[in-house]
Every structure is written in structure tokens, then in C-alpha cells.
Design a protein around this motif. Structure first.
Motif, PDB file in Angstrom:
ATOM      1  N   LEU A 188       0.770  -1.188   0.182  1.00 31.35           N
ATOM      2  CA  LEU A 188       0.081   0.056   0.023  1.00 31.35           C
ATOM      3  C   LEU A 188       0.785   1.184  -0.014  1.00 31.35           C
ATOM      4  CD1 LEU A 188      -2.779   0.902   0.477  1.00 31.35           C
ATOM      5  CD2 LEU A 188      -2.542   1.145   2.755  1.00 31.35           C
ATOM      6  N   LEU A 189       0.557   1.980  -0.972  1.00 31.48           N
ATOM      7  CA  LEU A 189       1.665   3.472  -0.944  1.00 31.48           C
ATOM      8  C   LEU A 189       0.783   4.544  -0.231  1.00 31.48           C
ATOM      9  CD1 LEU A 189       2.465   3.399  -4.921  1.00 31.48           C
ATOM     10  CD2 LEU A 189       3.412   2.226  -2.694  1.00 31.48           C
ATOM     11  N   GLY A 190       1.558   5.018   0.627  1.00 31.48           N
ATOM     12  CA  GLY A 190       0.970   6.314   1.349  1.00 31.48           C
ATOM     13  C   GLY A 190       1.947   7.525   1.199  1.00 31.48           C
ATOM     14  N   GLY A 191       1.332   8.753   1.343  1.00 35.86           N
ATOM     15  CA  GLY A 191       2.156  10.027   1.058  1.00 35.86           C
ATOM     16  C   GLY A 191       1.273  11.026   1.073  1.00 35.86           C
ATOM     17  N   ALA A 192       1.522  12.489   1.086  1.00 38.46           N
ATOM     18  CA  ALA A 192       1.032  13.342   0.972  1.00 38.46           C
ATOM     19  C   ALA A 192       0.136  13.841  -0.373  1.00 38.46           C
ATOM     20  CB  ALA A 192       1.709  14.625   1.389  1.00 38.46           C
ATOM     21  N   HIS A 193       0.681  13.333  -1.419  1.00 35.21           N
ATOM     22  CA  HIS A 193      -0.246  13.597  -2.604  1.00 35.21           C
ATOM     23  C   HIS A 193      -1.455  13.086  -2.464  1.00 35.21           C
ATOM     24  CE1 HIS A 193      -1.043  13.262  -6.952  1.00 35.21           C
ATOM     25  NE2 HIS A 193       0.063  13.695  -7.104  1.00 35.21           N
ATOM     26  N   PRO A 194      -2.523  14.048  -3.084  1.00 29.14           N
ATOM     27  CA  PRO A 194      -3.909  13.912  -2.784  1.00 29.14           C
ATOM     28  C   PRO A 194      -4.671  12.497  -3.467  1.00 29.14           C
ATOM     29  CG  PRO A 194      -3.212  15.622  -4.448  1.00 29.14           C
ATOM     30  CD  PRO A 194      -2.150  15.394  -3.718  1.00 29.14           C
ATOM     31  N   GLU A 195      -3.823  11.901  -4.497  1.00 28.09           N
ATOM     32  CA  GLU A 195      -4.145  10.854  -5.233  1.00 28.09           C
ATOM     33  C   GLU A 195      -3.720   9.627  -4.109  1.00 28.09           C
ATOM     34  OE1 GLU A 195      -6.001  10.285  -7.718  1.00 28.09           O
ATOM     35  OE2 GLU A 195      -6.122  12.331  -7.960  1.00 28.09           O
ATOM     36  N   ILE A 196      -3.145   9.790  -3.231  1.00 26.30           N
ATOM     37  CA  ILE A 196      -2.763   8.562  -2.222  1.00 26.30           C
ATOM     38  C   ILE A 196      -3.080   8.869  -0.821  1.00 26.30           C
ATOM     39  CG2 ILE A 196      -1.137   7.359  -3.830  1.00 26.30           C
ATOM     40  CD1 ILE A 196       1.151   8.541  -2.548  1.00 26.30           C
ATOM     41  N   ILE A 197      -4.145   9.731  -0.627  1.00 24.14           N
ATOM     42  CA  ILE A 197      -4.514   9.975   0.897  1.00 24.14           C
ATOM     43  C   ILE A 197      -5.826   9.739   1.119  1.00 24.14           C
ATOM     44  CG2 ILE A 197      -4.937  11.949   2.409  1.00 24.14           C
ATOM     45  CD1 ILE A 197      -3.048  13.640   1.375  1.00 24.14           C
ATOM     46  N   HIS A 198      -5.783   8.608   2.122  1.00 24.96           N
ATOM     47  CA  HIS A 198      -7.153   8.037   2.717  1.00 24.96           C
ATOM     48  C   HIS A 198      -7.157   7.924   3.931  1.00 24.96           C
ATOM     49  CE1 HIS A 198      -9.023   7.046  -1.156  1.00 24.96           C
ATOM     50  NE2 HIS A 198      -7.688   7.013  -1.689  1.00 24.96           N
ATOM     51  N   ARG A 199      -8.258   7.583   4.538  1.00 32.96           N
ATOM     52  CA  ARG A 199      -8.443   7.221   6.135  1.00 32.96           C
ATOM     53  C   ARG A 199      -7.744   6.064   6.468  1.00 32.96           C
ATOM     54  NH1 ARG A 199      -8.585  11.667   8.886  1.00 32.96           N
ATOM     55  NH2 ARG A 199      -9.299  10.377  10.668  1.00 32.96           N
ATOM     56  N   ALA A 200      -6.980   5.942   7.458  1.00 32.19           N
ATOM     57  CA  ALA A 200      -6.338   4.846   8.049  1.00 32.19           C
ATOM     58  C   ALA A 200      -7.244   3.409   7.967  1.00 32.19           C
ATOM     59  CB  ALA A 200      -5.965   4.793   9.340  1.00 32.19           C
ATOM     60  N   SER A 201      -8.451   3.755   8.128  1.00 34.72           N
ATOM     61  CA  SER A 201      -9.504   2.597   8.241  1.00 34.72           C
ATOM     62  C   SER A 201      -9.721   2.187   6.869  1.00 34.72           C
ATOM     63  CB  SER A 201     -11.026   3.363   8.750  1.00 34.72           C
ATOM     64  OG  SER A 201     -11.412   4.337   8.167  1.00 34.72           O
ATOM     65  N   GLU A 202      -9.301   2.973   5.932  1.00 33.84           N
ATOM     66  CA  GLU A 202      -9.692   2.493   4.451  1.00 33.84           C
ATOM     67  C   GLU A 202      -8.348   1.563   4.006  1.00 33.84           C
ATOM     68  OE1 GLU A 202     -12.060   5.972   2.622  1.00 33.84           O
ATOM     69  OE2 GLU A 202     -10.024   6.165   2.852  1.00 33.84           O
ATOM     70  N   ALA A 203      -7.422   1.379   4.890  1.00 30.64           N
ATOM     71  CA  ALA A 203      -6.356   0.853   4.355  1.00 30.64           C
ATOM     72  C   ALA A 203      -6.216  -0.718   4.701  1.00 30.64           C
ATOM     73  CB  ALA A 203      -4.934   1.468   4.965  1.00 30.64           C
ATOM     74  N   TYR A 204      -6.832  -1.157   5.515  1.00 30.72           N
ATOM     75  CA  TYR A 204      -6.661  -2.545   5.870  1.00 30.72           C
ATOM     76  C   TYR A 204      -6.905  -3.576   4.473  1.00 30.72           C
ATOM     77  CZ  TYR A 204      -8.037  -7.125   8.035  1.00 30.72           C
ATOM     78  OH  TYR A 204      -7.895  -8.360   8.324  1.00 30.72           O
ATOM     79  N   PRO A 205      -6.063  -4.454   4.510  1.00 25.82           N
ATOM     80  CA  PRO A 205      -5.166  -5.092   5.490  1.00 25.82           C
ATOM     81  C   PRO A 205      -3.993  -4.653   5.455  1.00 25.82           C
ATOM     82  CG  PRO A 205      -5.567  -6.462   3.577  1.00 25.82           C
ATOM     83  CD  PRO A 205      -6.148  -5.494   3.320  1.00 25.82           C
TER      84      PRO A 205
END
Length: 308
Positions: A188-205
């Protein structure tokens, strides 16, 4: 599929037709983030199937650092990528017919590069990689290898040159999808770019933070050798977010965040320690601290978070 012996179906979804195919027949063979249980924002690329929000790595680090690949990157980043839907000439890229170590390297790199940059639903063709020909009505039309946008960190690159910020984001994404062993692991890619910002609850598993990487390969001035060389070609940095292994060097089958930098990255140690270093007023101009705000984090599924 063996293109030397197998006819490709007309309706194949894996080909890109160079021109309109009105009246043509079938194609013949070619002639030859920080993680936080309280809901901190994370990045993710919504690419997976069945609701899986992740993408995958699998790019061999020697391919990422191949000097022909990097010579190409330095050129194509400064112009529109595919305004007509077709990629430009890329004479320094590994050939589609390359053998040995570089077999498949062209597709391997371009899949990651274009997937990181362009938006989902965008497709471009590579005229330098002919899969076969559509024949009929006395015509023979080449069918090109096609690449699909996935994450969308620089969606406008198709019609204009990359901005400096976009170069940093795309670089970080490509490097995040690099693997020491060439193995494919879901991330899973994470960062400050708007295309890869979501809530932590959406990142499972993807519950295990692994590493953070950043750099800018497009503007590198590191001298390059022959197109078959593979070594230090641009400045890239990685720090370890790993907390589940005794040593960062033993973390996961990706193993790019190690003290002896097997993926060609500058290893900056644990991310928390390095971030504190960069915040020190005496160190903000340190090369490894530059571009840090354009870093991309990788998260793993618990089942893939194996200590070596």
C-alpha cells in the motif's frame, strides 16, 4: 504466450492498435504514512481487485538503475509523454527482445513508471515494442505493447512535461515498487499527494509500515555509462519504518532498507531518527533531507511482513 507460434486474437485486450482498424482482420505473428490506530491519514493506490486497495512492487533494482533506462528517463521527463497516445522513441531502453539479465526489463520498468504517473483509465502504446500485426484488406498494421495508468501522480504528463514536484512523486512511487529480489509483494502506498491520501480505516489489511523512499531520478546529473551498465545512476534515499523485526536489515522479502543498500538507495536508518536529524537547524541542506516531503511510504499485509 509464444508470439512466434501463436496467433493473437483480434479481440485481445492486451494490445494497442496503431491506427484505426476499420475493415481489418486478425493479427498475425510478428515478423520478429505513519500508521495510526486512531485514523491518521494514509496514502493508498486503489488498484487491487476485490476491494484490495494496494498495488505491488516487483521491479528489479538493477532494472531501475540500468543506465539505458535512466538515460531515457532524463529525456522523456522534459516533454509530453504521449500526446498522440504513443510513447516517444526510446533508443536507450532495453530492447523488447533483450535476453539474459535484461529480458523483460523494458516492460518491467515502463509498467511501473507509467502506472505510477498516469491516471487509471489512461492507456499509451509503445511503438518500439511491436507485438504483432493486424492484417486484412491488403493492409498490415502493427500492434504495440500498451501500458495503463494506475495511481495518477502526474496524470497530465501525457500531454506536457513533468513539473519538478511530479518528478519527485513519480520517482518515489517507482522506487517504492522496487524489490531487491525481483519478487512481487503487495504493498500500500502512502504519502501527502492527494491521489494517495485516505483514512487509515480504509487501508486494511495493510497494517504494517515498512519503509519510506524519496528522490528525483529525472533531474539526476550522475554520469552514465553504457546502456548495459547497472549501478549508481541517481540519488535515492530510503529509511526503515519497520518495528516488527529486531533489525531493519532483516525486514521482509523486499529488503531494500538495509545498511549496505542492495537496491542502490542511500540507507538513512530508522525513519523517526532520520526525520529528527533533518529537523535539526544544522542539517536541513543535507542531500538526504532534500525532497523528503515528497516521500512515499510502503505498508505491508501482516502475512507478508516476514523477518529474514
Amino acid at each position: 504466450m509464444n508470439l512466434g507460434t501463436t496467433l493473437l486474437r483480434c479481440a485481445s485486450p492486451f494490445v494497442f492498435i496503431a491506427v484505426s482498424l476499420y475493415g481489418l482482420g486478425c493479427m498475425a505473428d510478428p515478423e520478429e504514512p505513519g500508521w495510526d490506530s486512531e485514523g491518521e491519514e494514509l496514502g493508498e493506490a486503489e488498484l487491487g481487485m476485490g476491494g484490495d486497495p494496494g498495488t505491488n512492487n516487483g521491479l528489479r533494482y538493477r532494472v531501475a538503475h540500468n543506465h539505458g533506462v535512466q538515460r531515457t528517463v532524463r529525456v522523456i521527463g522534459h516533454a509530453a509523454l504521449a500526446p498522440s497516445g504513443l510513447l516517444p522513441s526510446m533508443p536507450d531502453m532495453p530492447s523488447p527482445t533483450a535476453a539474459g539479465e535484461w529480458a523483460g526489463a523494458r516492460v518491467e520498468f515502463l509498467e511501473k513508471l507509467i502506472g505510477c504517473a498516469l491516471a487509471e483509465g489512461t492507456t499509451v502504446g509503445d511503438p518500439g515494442h511491436i507485438l504483432g500485426y493486424m492484417t486484412g484488406g491488403g493492409l498490415s498494421v502493427p500492434v504495440f505493447q500498451q501500458y495503463h495508468g494506475e495511481i495518477g501522480l502526474a496524470p497530465d504528463w501525457r500531454t506536457r512535461a513533468l513539473t519538478t514536484d511530479e518528478k519527485r512523486w513519480v520517482t518515489a512511487c517507482v522506487l517504492s515498487r522496487t524489490n531487491r529480489y525481483g519478487a512481487t509483494i503487495n504493498i500500500l502506498l502512502g504519502g501527502a499527494h492527494p491521489e494517495i491520501i485516505h483514512r487509515a480505516s480504509e487501508a486494511y489489511p495493510y497494517t504494517v509500515p515498512e519503509s519510506t523512499v524519496w528522490g528525483n531520478m529525472f533531474d539526476s546529473t550522475v554520469p552514465l555509462g553504457s546502456n548495459t551498465e547497472s549501478g549508481y545512476a541517481f540519488n535515492a534515499y530510503i529509511c526503515s519504518d519497520v518495528t516488527f523485526c529486531s533489525f531493519a536489515e532483516g525486514a521482509t522479502l523486499r529488503a531494500c532498507d538495509e545498511t549496505y543498500t542492495p537496491c542502490g538507495f542511500g540507507y538513512m536508518g530508522h525513519c523517526d531518527t532520520f526525520d529528527a536529524f533533518c529537523k535539526d537547524p544544522l542539517n536541513p541542506t543535507f542531500e538526504g533531507c532534500l525532497n523528503r516531503s515528497y516521500a512515499i511510504h510502503s505498508y505491508l499485509k501482516a502475512s507478508d511482513a516476514t523477518c529474514l
